[in-house]
Motif scaffolding. Structure first.
Motif, PDB file in Angstrom:
ATOM      1  N   VAL A 289       0.859  -1.184   0.000  1.00  0.00           N
ATOM      2  CA  VAL A 289       0.000   0.000   0.000  1.00  0.00           C
ATOM      3  C   VAL A 289       0.896   1.236   0.000  1.00  0.00           C
ATOM      4  O   VAL A 289       1.707   1.433   0.911  1.00  0.00           O
ATOM      5  CB  VAL A 289      -0.925   0.003   1.233  1.00  0.00           C
ATOM      6  CG1 VAL A 289      -1.809   1.236   1.224  1.00  0.00           C
ATOM      7  CG2 VAL A 289      -1.764  -1.276   1.254  1.00  0.00           C
ATOM      8  N   ILE A 290       0.758   2.026  -1.043  1.00  0.00           N
ATOM      9  CA  ILE A 290       1.669   3.159  -1.257  1.00  0.00           C
ATOM     10  C   ILE A 290       1.676   4.120  -0.080  1.00  0.00           C
ATOM     11  O   ILE A 290       2.724   4.623   0.326  1.00  0.00           O
ATOM     12  CB  ILE A 290       1.304   3.892  -2.568  1.00  0.00           C
ATOM     13  CG1 ILE A 290       1.605   2.980  -3.769  1.00  0.00           C
ATOM     14  CG2 ILE A 290       2.090   5.200  -2.692  1.00  0.00           C
ATOM     15  CD1 ILE A 290       1.152   3.540  -5.095  1.00  0.00           C
ATOM     16  N   ALA A 291       0.513   4.356   0.492  1.00  0.00           N
ATOM     17  CA  ALA A 291       0.433   5.292   1.629  1.00  0.00           C
ATOM     18  C   ALA A 291       1.303   4.804   2.784  1.00  0.00           C
ATOM     19  O   ALA A 291       1.961   5.591   3.463  1.00  0.00           O
ATOM     20  CB  ALA A 291      -1.015   5.435   2.077  1.00  0.00           C
ATOM     21  N   ARG A 292       1.307   3.487   3.003  1.00  0.00           N
ATOM     22  CA  ARG A 292       2.098   2.927   4.092  1.00  0.00           C
ATOM     23  C   ARG A 292       3.595   3.045   3.785  1.00  0.00           C
ATOM     24  O   ARG A 292       4.405   3.314   4.662  1.00  0.00           O
ATOM     25  CB  ARG A 292       1.716   1.456   4.284  1.00  0.00           C
ATOM     26  CG  ARG A 292       2.321   0.827   5.524  1.00  0.00           C
ATOM     27  CD  ARG A 292       1.974  -0.647   5.588  1.00  0.00           C
ATOM     28  NE  ARG A 292       0.536  -0.850   5.464  1.00  0.00           N
ATOM     29  CZ  ARG A 292      -0.009  -2.016   5.090  1.00  0.00           C
ATOM     30  NH1 ARG A 292       0.754  -3.027   4.778  1.00  0.00           N
ATOM     31  NH2 ARG A 292      -1.321  -2.137   5.011  1.00  0.00           N
ATOM     32  N   ILE A 293       3.946   2.840   2.525  1.00  0.00           N
ATOM     33  CA  ILE A 293       5.356   2.935   2.125  1.00  0.00           C
ATOM     34  C   ILE A 293       5.859   4.370   2.264  1.00  0.00           C
ATOM     35  O   ILE A 293       6.956   4.625   2.750  1.00  0.00           O
ATOM     36  CB  ILE A 293       5.530   2.441   0.677  1.00  0.00           C
ATOM     37  CG1 ILE A 293       5.143   0.959   0.593  1.00  0.00           C
ATOM     38  CG2 ILE A 293       6.962   2.651   0.187  1.00  0.00           C
ATOM     39  CD1 ILE A 293       4.961   0.464  -0.814  1.00  0.00           C
ATOM     40  N   ILE A 294       5.020   5.323   1.844  1.00  0.00           N
ATOM     41  CA  ILE A 294       5.387   6.737   1.969  1.00  0.00           C
ATOM     42  C   ILE A 294       5.553   7.111   3.434  1.00  0.00           C
ATOM     43  O   ILE A 294       6.447   7.869   3.814  1.00  0.00           O
ATOM     44  CB  ILE A 294       4.321   7.631   1.298  1.00  0.00           C
ATOM     45  CG1 ILE A 294       4.329   7.394  -0.218  1.00  0.00           C
ATOM     46  CG2 ILE A 294       4.570   9.102   1.613  1.00  0.00           C
ATOM     47  CD1 ILE A 294       3.213   8.112  -0.950  1.00  0.00           C
ATOM     48  N   GLU A 295       4.688   6.520   4.264  1.00  0.00           N
ATOM     49  CA  GLU A 295       4.744   6.792   5.701  1.00  0.00           C
ATOM     50  C   GLU A 295       6.079   6.349   6.301  1.00  0.00           C
ATOM     51  O   GLU A 295       6.646   7.010   7.177  1.00  0.00           O
ATOM     52  CB  GLU A 295       3.588   6.047   6.376  1.00  0.00           C
ATOM     53  CG  GLU A 295       3.448   6.291   7.859  1.00  0.00           C
ATOM     54  CD  GLU A 295       2.281   5.504   8.426  1.00  0.00           C
ATOM     55  OE1 GLU A 295       2.469   4.788   9.417  1.00  0.00           O
ATOM     56  OE2 GLU A 295       1.173   5.606   7.861  1.00  0.00           O
ATOM     57  N   ILE A 296       6.601   5.219   5.811  1.00  0.00           N
ATOM     58  CA  ILE A 296       7.876   4.714   6.315  1.00  0.00           C
ATOM     59  C   ILE A 296       9.032   5.600   5.858  1.00  0.00           C
ATOM     60  O   ILE A 296      10.003   5.810   6.577  1.00  0.00           O
ATOM     61  CB  ILE A 296       8.091   3.259   5.836  1.00  0.00           C
ATOM     62  CG1 ILE A 296       7.056   2.351   6.500  1.00  0.00           C
ATOM     63  CG2 ILE A 296       9.494   2.770   6.162  1.00  0.00           C
ATOM     64  CD1 ILE A 296       7.050   0.946   5.961  1.00  0.00           C
ATOM     65  N   GLY A 297       8.911   6.133   4.654  1.00  0.00           N
ATOM     66  CA  GLY A 297       9.955   7.029   4.160  1.00  0.00           C
ATOM     67  C   GLY A 297      10.751   6.434   3.016  1.00  0.00           C
ATOM     68  O   GLY A 297      10.647   5.241   2.716  1.00  0.00           O
ATOM     69  N   PRO A 298      11.563   7.253   2.347  1.00  0.00           N
ATOM     70  CA  PRO A 298      12.284   6.827   1.143  1.00  0.00           C
ATOM     71  C   PRO A 298      13.575   6.067   1.428  1.00  0.00           C
ATOM     72  O   PRO A 298      14.218   5.589   0.492  1.00  0.00           O
ATOM     73  CB  PRO A 298      12.598   8.156   0.457  1.00  0.00           C
ATOM     74  CG  PRO A 298      12.762   9.123   1.589  1.00  0.00           C
ATOM     75  CD  PRO A 298      11.777   8.682   2.639  1.00  0.00           C
ATOM     76  N   ALA A 299      13.981   5.933   2.678  1.00  0.00           N
ATOM     77  CA  ALA A 299      15.287   5.345   2.984  1.00  0.00           C
ATOM     78  C   ALA A 299      15.433   3.930   2.436  1.00  0.00           C
ATOM     79  O   ALA A 299      16.490   3.558   1.908  1.00  0.00           O
ATOM     80  CB  ALA A 299      15.515   5.347   4.498  1.00  0.00           C
ATOM     81  N   ILE A 300      14.362   3.124   2.529  1.00  0.00           N
ATOM     82  CA  ILE A 300      14.459   1.739   2.070  1.00  0.00           C
ATOM     83  C   ILE A 300      14.585   1.672   0.555  1.00  0.00           C
ATOM     84  O   ILE A 300      15.295   0.823   0.009  1.00  0.00           O
ATOM     85  CB  ILE A 300      13.252   0.916   2.574  1.00  0.00           C
ATOM     86  CG1 ILE A 300      13.338   0.788   4.099  1.00  0.00           C
ATOM     87  CG2 ILE A 300      13.213  -0.460   1.930  1.00  0.00           C
ATOM     88  CD1 ILE A 300      12.197   0.027   4.733  1.00  0.00           C
ATOM     89  N   PHE A 301      13.914   2.601  -0.142  1.00  0.00           N
ATOM     90  CA  PHE A 301      14.077   2.652  -1.599  1.00  0.00           C
ATOM     91  C   PHE A 301      15.528   2.971  -1.962  1.00  0.00           C
ATOM     92  O   PHE A 301      16.117   2.331  -2.829  1.00  0.00           O
ATOM     93  CB  PHE A 301      13.148   3.703  -2.205  1.00  0.00           C
ATOM     94  CG  PHE A 301      13.398   3.951  -3.672  1.00  0.00           C
ATOM     95  CD1 PHE A 301      12.961   3.042  -4.624  1.00  0.00           C
ATOM     96  CD2 PHE A 301      14.102   5.078  -4.090  1.00  0.00           C
ATOM     97  CE1 PHE A 301      13.215   3.259  -5.979  1.00  0.00           C
ATOM     98  CE2 PHE A 301      14.357   5.293  -5.429  1.00  0.00           C
ATOM     99  CZ  PHE A 301      13.906   4.390  -6.376  1.00  0.00           C
TER     100      PHE A 301
END
Length: 386
Positions: A289-301
């Motif tokens: 879920v994109i909203a959840r990924i954005i919430e975690i932040g870009p560091a993992i990307f």
């Protein structure tokens, strides 16, 4: 009225239709052929989840991300003939090992770089990204399950892996264009028997999409028995020797069994394993879920991207210095990053069907090797940053 967002049968139906749609698009459209059914399964699952057709969490997903993917891993590994790895030839194998070293080094380097931004699960992600960029996405799941990575970081990691793998697939198709004329050696039998025309399609089909011969009831019964015995026995042994993770016992048991002729002669292992993998990938798309990924932040990307870029610099930089053909390097790189199916896609896209079998050989080697290296690296990183 049954609601897909709450009814488990409806969720399973949508997942199997997602995989069917991905396979159809790959087989029938030129645009999606190069993307591949694996990436399409993730992207379609992600789309359906993010628009609310299916939920972001479900017990169905727990099954496909747990026992389902372990069964798929087992079926894939049952096709690994360790003696046949020699078919890959010196250049392909050298490039593959360079890529594996690059992935391990990249996973470690990104772990040190992002430990403050990500937190306590950073050492686990180092192992997972190293594993997945040695032999494909199946290893990310296997190592993540063994390390019990938190669900939010696992989900974000899967999403980052999907995006970065897609970017690198495009890169591996285009990079060889910048290195001039193809080395005539890649046409030689030392890199695998040339396959042309319809035979190339047949070779591809017989490896992931068709067993090449009828799948009998005995084959299915034997395969399912082997899968369940290996999964049960490896879990049992891991309770006796808890210091060694269950996935290591599973990988080792299956690789040993895969060398026996009676197992080699069974039909359908790779097809069934591939199908379970596609369901697993569709499930990972659904939980992304994109909203959840954005919430975690870009560091993992950035973690995933940095790992792949370091892999790329090492495999292409050192590989070209060793005078390995850039197309061979690209196929070996995709065997690392995306697994056997991605290696096949690059061989087809680059017009070298004779490299399909060698690419698959090192891709399957990566599936076997990635779990060991990923877990080893994770535990080493735990000492320094855990």
């Amino acid at each position: 009225m049954l609601e897909p967002t709450s009814d488990n049968t409806a969720i399973v139906l949508i997942l199997v239709l997602t995989v069917l749609c991905a396979i159809w698009l790959e087989k029938n459209t030129k645009t999606f052929e190069k993307i591949g059914a694996a990436a399409l399964s993730i992207l379609i699952g992600m789309l359906l989840s993010n628009v609310g057709v299916i939920p972001g969490e479900s017990v169905v997903y727990d099954f496909f991300r747990g026992p389902g993917v372990l069964a798929g891993i087992t079926l894939f590994l049952l096709t690994v003939d360790l003696a046949s790895i020699r078919q890959a030839g010196g250049p392909m194998l050298k490039a593959f090992l360079l890529g594996a070293c690059g992935a391990a080094f990249g996973g470690a380097a990104m772990g040190f770089l992002f430990v403050d931004a990500i937190g306590p699960d950073t050492w686990k992600l180092s192992g997972q990204f190293a594993a997945t960029y040695i032999g494909g996405g199946v290893n990310f799941a296997a190592v993540g399950q063994a390390l019990d990575t938190s669900s939010e970081y696992f989900t974000a990691g899967v999403a980052a892996d999907v995006i970065v793998t897609a970017i690198w697939l495009i890169a591996c198709i285009t990079i060889p264009e910048f290195f001039g004329k193809r080395d005539p050696q890649i046409e030689s039998s030392t890199l695998g028997k040339p396959v042309e025309g319809a035979d190339a399609k047949s070779a591809i089909g017989s490896l992931l999409y068709s067993s090449g011969k009828p799948i009998t009831l005995r084959d299915l019964a034997m395969l399912m028995s082997i899968v369940m015995v290996c999964m049960w026995l490896s879990r049992l042994i891991s309770t006796w020797v808890p210091i060694i993770p269950m996935i290591i016992w599973l990988t080792t048991l299956v690789l040993v069994l895969a060398q026996f002729r009676v197992v080699k002669n069974l039909s359908g292992a790779l097809v069934l394993g591939n199908y379970l993998l596609l369901l697993f990938l569709a499930t990972n798309g659904a939980v992304s879920v994109i909203a959840r990924i954005i919430e975690i932040g870009p560091a993992i990307f950035y973690f995933a991207l940095g790992t792949v870029l370091i892999h790329g610099v090492i495999i292409f930089g050192v590989g070209i210095m060793l005078k390995i053909d850039s197309t061979v390097i690209a196929i070996a790189s995709q065997a690392n990053i995306g697994g056997a199916s991605s290696a096949m896609a690059i061989a087809g896209a680059r017009g070298v069907p004779n490299l399909i079998l060698p690419g698959i050989a090192v891709g399957l080697l990566g599936t076997a090797l990635g779990n060991y290296v990923g877990l080893l690296l994770a535990n080493v990183m735990k000492i320094f940053i855990g």
